[in-house]
Design a protein around this motif. Structure first.
Motif, mmCIF file in Angstrom:
data_model
loop_
_atom_site.group_PDB
_atom_site.id
_atom_site.type_symbol
_atom_site.label_atom_id
_atom_site.label_comp_id
_atom_site.label_asym_id
_atom_site.label_seq_id
_atom_site.Cartn_x
_atom_site.Cartn_y
_atom_site.Cartn_z
ATOM 1 N N GLU A 54 0.840 -1.205 0.000
ATOM 2 C CA GLU A 54 0.000 0.000 0.000
ATOM 3 C C GLU A 54 0.871 1.249 0.000
ATOM 4 O OE1 GLU A 54 -2.957 0.073 3.035
ATOM 5 O OE2 GLU A 54 -3.851 -1.847 2.448
ATOM 6 N N ASN A 55 1.954 1.219 0.773
ATOM 7 C CA ASN A 55 2.905 2.335 0.775
ATOM 8 C C ASN A 55 3.465 2.576 -0.626
ATOM 9 O OD1 ASN A 55 2.784 3.149 3.411
ATOM 10 N ND2 ASN A 55 4.813 2.433 3.987
ATOM 11 N N GLY A 56 3.812 1.475 -1.296
ATOM 12 C CA GLY A 56 4.377 1.573 -2.637
ATOM 13 C C GLY A 56 3.425 2.226 -3.619
ATOM 14 N N GLU A 57 2.152 1.908 -3.497
ATOM 15 C CA GLU A 57 1.141 2.512 -4.366
ATOM 16 C C GLU A 57 1.025 4.014 -4.086
ATOM 17 O OE1 GLU A 57 -2.436 0.320 -3.769
ATOM 18 O OE2 GLU A 57 -1.686 -1.488 -4.786
ATOM 19 N N ALA A 58 1.064 4.372 -2.805
ATOM 20 C CA ALA A 58 0.980 5.791 -2.438
ATOM 21 C C ALA A 58 2.214 6.547 -2.927
ATOM 22 C CB ALA A 58 0.835 5.923 -0.923
ATOM 23 N N GLN A 59 3.378 5.914 -2.829
ATOM 24 C CA GLN A 59 4.607 6.536 -3.324
ATOM 25 C C GLN A 59 4.525 6.789 -4.829
ATOM 26 O OE1 GLN A 59 7.244 3.454 -2.093
ATOM 27 N NE2 GLN A 59 7.591 4.295 -0.033
ATOM 28 N N ALA A 60 3.994 5.803 -5.560
ATOM 29 C CA ALA A 60 3.884 5.937 -7.013
ATOM 30 C C ALA A 60 2.954 7.087 -7.392
ATOM 31 C CB ALA A 60 3.393 4.631 -7.620
ATOM 32 N N LYS A 78 6.439 -7.071 -12.052
ATOM 33 C CA LYS A 78 5.145 -6.505 -11.670
ATOM 34 C C LYS A 78 5.298 -5.183 -10.926
ATOM 35 C CE LYS A 78 0.695 -7.694 -9.593
ATOM 36 N NZ LYS A 78 -0.108 -8.764 -8.912
ATOM 37 N N ARG A 79 6.298 -5.096 -10.035
ATOM 38 C CA ARG A 79 6.473 -3.863 -9.270
ATOM 39 C C ARG A 79 6.884 -2.693 -10.161
ATOM 40 N NH1 ARG A 79 10.543 -7.551 -7.886
ATOM 41 N NH2 ARG A 79 12.730 -6.842 -7.837
ATOM 42 N N HIS A 80 7.615 -2.996 -11.251
ATOM 43 C CA HIS A 80 7.954 -1.950 -12.217
ATOM 44 C C HIS A 80 6.699 -1.476 -12.943
ATOM 45 C CE1 HIS A 80 12.089 -4.163 -12.618
ATOM 46 N NE2 HIS A 80 12.048 -3.385 -11.544
ATOM 47 N N GLN A 81 5.926 -2.450 -13.419
ATOM 48 C CA GLN A 81 4.728 -2.134 -14.189
ATOM 49 C C GLN A 81 3.695 -1.379 -13.336
ATOM 50 O OE1 GLN A 81 3.921 -3.266 -17.652
ATOM 51 N NE2 GLN A 81 6.147 -3.299 -17.662
ATOM 52 N N GLN A 82 3.528 -1.804 -12.093
ATOM 53 C CA GLN A 82 2.569 -1.116 -11.215
ATOM 54 C C GLN A 82 3.005 0.325 -10.947
ATOM 55 O OE1 GLN A 82 2.697 -4.090 -8.000
ATOM 56 N NE2 GLN A 82 0.486 -4.289 -8.208
ATOM 57 N N THR A 83 4.281 0.510 -10.665
ATOM 58 C CA THR A 83 4.789 1.861 -10.408
ATOM 59 C C THR A 83 4.601 2.741 -11.638
ATOM 60 O OG1 THR A 83 6.461 0.934 -8.898
ATOM 61 C CG2 THR A 83 6.793 3.209 -9.647
ATOM 62 N N THR A 84 4.902 2.191 -12.798
ATOM 63 C CA THR A 84 4.724 2.927 -14.052
ATOM 64 C C THR A 84 3.273 3.342 -14.244
ATOM 65 O OG1 THR A 84 6.526 1.647 -15.067
ATOM 66 C CG2 THR A 84 5.046 2.823 -16.554
ATOM 67 N N GLN A 85 2.382 2.387 -14.131
ATOM 68 C CA GLN A 85 0.967 2.648 -14.417
ATOM 69 C C GLN A 85 0.330 3.606 -13.422
ATOM 70 O OE1 GLN A 85 -0.462 -1.393 -14.505
ATOM 71 N NE2 GLN A 85 0.720 -1.884 -16.337
ATOM 72 N N SER A 88 15.684 15.299 -25.767
ATOM 73 C CA SER A 88 14.544 14.538 -25.264
ATOM 74 C C SER A 88 14.704 14.203 -23.784
ATOM 75 C CB SER A 88 14.382 13.246 -26.068
ATOM 76 O OG SER A 88 15.550 12.450 -25.975
ATOM 77 N N GLU A 89 13.608 13.755 -23.187
ATOM 78 C CA GLU A 89 13.607 13.311 -21.792
ATOM 79 C C GLU A 89 13.073 11.886 -21.733
ATOM 80 O OE1 GLU A 89 13.036 17.187 -19.032
ATOM 81 O OE2 GLU A 89 11.282 16.705 -20.279
ATOM 82 N N VAL A 90 13.732 11.085 -20.918
ATOM 83 C CA VAL A 90 13.411 9.662 -20.840
ATOM 84 C C VAL A 90 13.250 9.259 -19.379
ATOM 85 C CG1 VAL A 90 14.149 7.330 -21.467
ATOM 86 C CG2 VAL A 90 14.860 9.278 -22.869
ATOM 87 N N VAL A 91 12.228 8.465 -19.103
ATOM 88 C CA VAL A 91 12.031 7.919 -17.759
ATOM 89 C C VAL A 91 12.104 6.401 -17.844
ATOM 90 C CG1 VAL A 91 10.483 7.712 -15.779
ATOM 91 C CG2 VAL A 91 10.556 9.852 -17.084
ATOM 92 N N VAL A 92 12.952 5.811 -17.008
ATOM 93 C CA VAL A 92 13.081 4.352 -16.953
ATOM 94 C C VAL A 92 12.689 3.883 -15.558
ATOM 95 C CG1 VAL A 92 14.620 2.373 -17.199
ATOM 96 C CG2 VAL A 92 14.986 4.420 -18.618
ATOM 97 N N PHE A 93 11.652 3.065 -15.484
ATOM 98 C CA PHE A 93 11.208 2.494 -14.206
ATOM 99 C C PHE A 93 11.914 1.159 -14.010
ATOM 100 C CE2 PHE A 93 7.824 5.387 -15.412
ATOM 101 C CZ PHE A 93 7.417 5.947 -14.217
ATOM 102 N N THR A 94 12.694 1.052 -12.939
ATOM 103 C CA THR A 94 13.512 -0.127 -12.737
ATOM 104 C C THR A 94 13.683 -0.398 -11.237
ATOM 105 O OG1 THR A 94 15.639 -1.132 -13.325
ATOM 106 C CG2 THR A 94 15.626 1.277 -13.028
ATOM 107 N N SER A 95 14.845 -0.905 -10.828
ATOM 108 C CA SER A 95 15.076 -1.306 -9.439
ATOM 109 C C SER A 95 16.384 -0.745 -8.896
ATOM 110 C CB SER A 95 15.100 -2.832 -9.331
ATOM 111 O OG SER A 95 13.828 -3.396 -9.525
ATOM 112 N N GLY A 96 16.543 -0.854 -7.576
ATOM 113 C CA GLY A 96 17.714 -0.303 -6.909
ATOM 114 C C GLY A 96 19.024 -0.937 -7.326
ATOM 115 N N GLY A 97 19.019 -2.261 -7.486
ATOM 116 C CA GLY A 97 20.241 -2.940 -7.904
ATOM 117 C C GLY A 97 20.676 -2.522 -9.294
ATOM 118 N N VAL A 98 19.700 -2.339 -10.170
ATOM 119 C CA VAL A 98 19.983 -1.896 -11.544
ATOM 120 C C VAL A 98 20.595 -0.500 -11.533
ATOM 121 C CG1 VAL A 98 18.948 -1.302 -13.759
ATOM 122 C CG2 VAL A 98 18.137 -3.316 -12.511
#
Length: 232
Positions: free
Chosen positions: A24-30, A53-60, A162-172
């Motif tokens: 739920e926190n993650g959704e609020a952060q997004a 899934k966490r990438h896709q949810q954050t993006t959407q 241009s401007e680009v946004v990449v939704f990914t993870s901390g390790g990446v």
């Protein structure tokens, strides 16, 4: 100059069987991230998301706040490594995520304790003697992320300004920064502990060369709802 914004996903479900899902926190952060993007961008940026899934949810969720009609590209090269396997091969009992969570949160300083485990697990993963035990070795992961970055730079070669946004993870994100700053494996993954959920790391691409502009920007959360700040 082309600007690339690397976004860590919102808080996932640490300690649950399926980590790969926003809390739920993650959704609020997004949502806060999307509201920030609405003020940041005057035009829709080019958007890429890892396939987890966490990438896709954050993006959407974030796009609903700023560019609800936007389409985006999904690229699995931007996916995180299998941290659950890395933990489990370091300590077999950690193959059960709930056991790891119990161990962590019974400590006086859970974050410091988890960091100790993580450092040792990463050291084993990065040791060439154990590469064959993992579905994806450290070297293979590093090469994959560097390839994702190179592919993006090649794709952007004709898109100056241009401007680009990449939704990914901390390790990446840590591997990208580690490459740019020529960090050791240990120092590269030490960065992971400072990269907040939905934080933004910004790069600029000038004449085919990448430069670091900022790391781990999360003031948009801290100033609005500091209780939502998380690093796990």
């Amino acid at each position: 100059m082309t600007t690339i914004y690397l976004v860590r996903h919102g808080q996932a479900s640490f300690g649950k069987t399926n980590y790969d899902e926003l809390s739920e926190n993650g959704e609020a952060q997004a949502k806060l991230l999307g509201q920030y993007f609405k003020n940041l961008f005057t035009e829709q940026p080019y958007i890429i998301s890892g396939s987890m899934k966490r990438h896709q949810q954050t993006t959407q969720i974030s796009l609903e706040q700023c560019f609800p009609q936007a389409s985006y590209k999904t690229d699995c090269l931007w996916n995180e490594f299998n941290h659950q396997q890395v933990f489990a091969l370091y300590e077999p009992k950690f193959s059960q995520p709930e056991v790891l969570k119990q161990d962590v949160f019974k400590e006086v300083d859970p974050r410091a304790y988890l960091a100790q485990i993580f450092d040792k697990a990463i050291a084993r993963w990065a040791d060439e003697a154990f590469h064959h035990e993992y579905d994806e070795s450290w070297m293979t992961f590093q090469t994959r992320i560097e390839q994702a970055l190179q592919n993006l730079c090649t794709e952007l070669a004709d898109k100056q300004g241009s401007e680009v946004v990449v939704f990914t993870s901390g390790g990446v994100i840590s591997v990208v920064i580690g490459k740019l700053l020529e960090l050791s494996v240990q120092r590269t993954f030490a960065l992971s502990w400072s990269i907040a959920n939905t934080s933004i790391t910004t790069l600029k691409l000038v004449n085919g060369e990448l430069q670091l502009l900022s790391l781990n920007e999360h003031q948009f959360i801290k100033s609005q709802q500091p209780d939502l700040l998380t690093w796990l």
